[in-house]
Scaffold this active site. Structure first.
Site, PDB file in Angstrom:
ATOM      1  N   GLY A 209       0.789  -1.232   0.000  1.00 33.86           N
ATOM      2  CA  GLY A 209       0.000   0.000   0.000  1.00 33.86           C
ATOM      3  C   GLY A 209       0.813   1.269   0.000  1.00 33.86           C
ATOM      4  O   GLY A 209       0.274   2.353  -0.210  1.00 33.86           O
TER       5      GLY A 209
ATOM      6  N   THR B 144       9.085   3.185  -6.548  1.00 30.83           N
ATOM      7  CA  THR B 144       9.546   3.282  -5.162  1.00 30.83           C
ATOM      8  C   THR B 144       9.040   4.514  -4.412  1.00 30.83           C
ATOM      9  O   THR B 144       9.362   4.703  -3.237  1.00 30.83           O
ATOM     10  CB  THR B 144      11.084   3.258  -5.132  1.00 30.83           C
TER      11      THR B 144
ATOM     12  N   GLY C 114       0.754  23.848   1.767  1.00 30.02           N
ATOM     13  CA  GLY C 114       0.256  22.984   0.708  1.00 30.02           C
ATOM     14  C   GLY C 114      -0.789  22.006   1.222  1.00 30.02           C
ATOM     15  O   GLY C 114      -1.320  22.152   2.335  1.00 30.02           O
TER      16      GLY C 114
ATOM     17  N   ILE D  14      -0.722  18.743   2.274  1.00 24.56           N
ATOM     18  CA  ILE D  14      -0.454  17.966   3.487  1.00 24.56           C
ATOM     19  C   ILE D  14      -0.521  18.839   4.727  1.00 24.56           C
ATOM     20  O   ILE D  14      -1.133  18.474   5.746  1.00 24.56           O
ATOM     21  CB  ILE D  14       0.914  17.261   3.384  1.00 24.56           C
ATOM     22  N   GLY D  15       0.086  20.013   4.655  1.00 24.81           N
ATOM     23  CA  GLY D  15       0.090  20.913   5.805  1.00 24.81           C
ATOM     24  C   GLY D  15      -1.301  21.345   6.224  1.00 24.81           C
ATOM     25  O   GLY D  15      -1.631  21.363   7.418  1.00 24.81           O
TER      26      GLY D  15
ATOM     27  N   HIS E   2      -3.557   8.358  -7.389  1.00 28.35           N
ATOM     28  CA  HIS E   2      -4.360   7.939  -8.535  1.00 28.35           C
ATOM     29  C   HIS E   2      -3.617   8.129  -9.852  1.00 28.35           C
ATOM     30  O   HIS E   2      -3.843   7.395 -10.811  1.00 28.35           O
ATOM     31  CB  HIS E   2      -5.720   8.649  -8.561  1.00 28.35           C
TER      32      HIS E   2
ATOM     33  N   HIS F 251     -32.093  16.950  -8.934  1.00 31.87           N
ATOM     34  CA  HIS F 251     -32.368  18.046  -7.999  1.00 31.87           C
ATOM     35  C   HIS F 251     -33.072  17.498  -6.763  1.00 31.87           C
ATOM     36  O   HIS F 251     -33.982  16.683  -6.895  1.00 31.87           O
ATOM     37  CB  HIS F 251     -33.260  19.098  -8.666  1.00 31.87           C
TER      38      HIS F 251
END
Length: 469
Positions: free
Chosen positions: A41, A148, A187, A189-190, A325, A448
């Site tokens: 993973g 990697t 960004g 992650i932060g 992705h 709707h």
């Protein structure tokens, strides 16, 4: 005797690697996947996408109950949270999913090799056992895929100590809520990790060297998210350059430069989230004759092929956005190319998402990129405030912005801030895949009331014919 020769060896068991291995096995190849982590993973599943989303979901439930239950007529008593249970739930999700990938490997007759791989020559790798360094095995293959991944960038002026100055990995496992979390880097992650701890009571300060957070995204997105996050309690310091750090008895003192002057900011935890670097350490790609740049990125052509014909590379180790992705689609494409099929990735149709709340999602070019490229464009914009479903949810922040070619009406970029836009963006990604126009979206019937109607209305707004604004 265990098999040692394969049609394909995939080095790395992250989203790109394990997907490539499964697809190659489906196409009839004998495949081995080498992974050093001890669990499949990659970063995404073990210490990235999945655990962070688990914590984001738990803390959002808590935050919503704390701040919005009354308006829905829901009365609760004294509210508290159990951080240990949140962490336990996160780990359970990760364990279940990594185990699921191992099950898929067995189902597809894949050989899973735990250990550290390094090239011996163009057709051979040596794998050192993670558990026992002296244990080695040699494997050969007709083809290789380097997958990697990447690792957090460490700053010399704020080196990781795993306790006070941390990467995103450690920030996913704090045993108590920081009083003051300083995030270096505005960004994705932060902001996501900052959101987790801000919802649980931490003061969060974001230090960004550039003039805005989410600097790679559309300017309107950056502006809107700054406003929203500051309302949530974030302190955002743009145009602030980190100059040094000092750990003092469970406190960290940072020296920063603002407008040519030095200031000091003190917190008990510092998360360094300034990006990630390609990771090929110890792989010895030079012994296989594979060209790599100084930053660790492996050079590939339009078919994800390195300069060595039978060695390919995908995901974070090559150019392009570091997204799970993106790596998955590249993995499928390479497996199909090796099998003699026409594998392909449409890089114009790759969505990017920020899982704050509200969420951020985008596909295609920003307005600034269109300007810089000299493309004539037109814009349609529609706010969630004018959407019935968003009103019912009580989540009305944000908008959908559509950029279309002024001459052809073809979609150039779609940018969203709002509730569940991580799901809404899939519609747009499909539209990009089919080279759709804004008119195509505008003429598509949307149920709707749904949040997706904002996309239809923004598409209609490209020609100034939105109905509900």
């Amino acid at each position: 005797m265990a098999e040692t020769s394969f049609d394909l060896i995939v080095i790395g068991g992250g989203p790109g690697g394990y997907v490539a291995a499964i697809r190659a096995a489906q196409l009839g190849m004998s495949v081995a996947c080498i992974e050093s982590r001890g669990a499949l993973g990659g970063t995404c599943l073990n210490v990235g996408c999945i655990p962070s989303k688990a914590l984001l979901q738990s803390t959002e439930f808590y935050n919503h109950t704390l701040n919005h239950s009354k308006e829905h007529g829901i009365v609760v008593g004294k509210l508290d949270f159990d951080l240990a249970q949140m962490m336990s739930r996160k780990e359970s999700i990760v364990k279940g999913l990594t185990g699921g990938i191992a099950g898929l490997f067995k189902k597809n007759n894949l050989t899973y090799v735990e250990g550290f791989a390094s090239f011996v020559d163009q057709h051979t790798v040596e794998v050192k056992s993670k558990a026992k360094a002296s244990a080695k095995q040699t494997l050969t293959a007709k083809n290789f895929i380097i997958a990697t991944g990447s690792e957090p960038i460490e700053l010399k002026i704020a080196p990781f100590d795993g306790e006070n100055i941390v990467s995103s990995t450690e920030a996913l496992s704090f045993t108590e809520v920081p009083k003051h979390l300083i995030v270096i880097g505005g960004g994705v992650i932060g902001l996501e990790m900052g959101s987790v701890w801000a919802r649980l009571g931490a003061k969060v300060t974001v230090i960004e060297a550039q003039d805005r957070i989410l600097a790679t995204m559309d300017h309107d997105i950056s502006k809107e998210m700054t406003k929203i996050l500051e309302k949530q309690g974030f302190e955002i310091r743009a145009n602030t350059k980190l100059k040094g750090s000092k750990v003092l008895k469970n406190k960290v003192k940072l020296t920063c430069e603002v407008d040519g002057k030095d200031i000091e900011i003190e917190g008990d935890k510092v998360l360094v989230a300034v990006g990630r670097r390609a990771f090929i350490d110890g792989l010895n790609v030079d012994k296989a004759g594979v060209k790599a740049r100084q930053n660790g990125k492996v050079e590939t052509n339009g078919h994800l092929q390195t300069n060595v014909e039978h060695i390919y590379a995908i995901g974070d180790v090559i150019d392009g956005p570091m997204l799970a992705h993106k790596a998955e689609d590249e993995g499928v494409a390479v497996a199909e190319i090796i099998a003699g099929q026409a594998g392909h990735v449409n890089y114009e149709a790759i969505p990017g998402v920020v899982y704050t709340w509200p969420e951020v999602a985008a596909v295609g070019k920003t307005e600034q990129e269109c300007k810089d490229s000299g493309i004539e464009y037109k814009i349609g914009k529609f706010p969630f405030m004018a959407n019935g479903r968003a009103r019912c949810l009580g989540d009305t922040s944000g908008f959908v912005k559509i950029i279309a070619d002024a001459k052809t009406d073809r979609l150039l970029g779609v940018h969203m801030v709002g509730p569940n836009v991580s799901e809404l963006v899939a519609e747009v990604a499909v539209a990009f895949e089919f080279s759709a126009s804004a008119e195509d979206l505008a003429r598509s019937v949307h149920a709707h009331p749904t949040l997706a109607e904002t996309i239809k209305e923004a598409a209609m707004a490209v020609e100034k014919r939105q109905i509900h604004m």
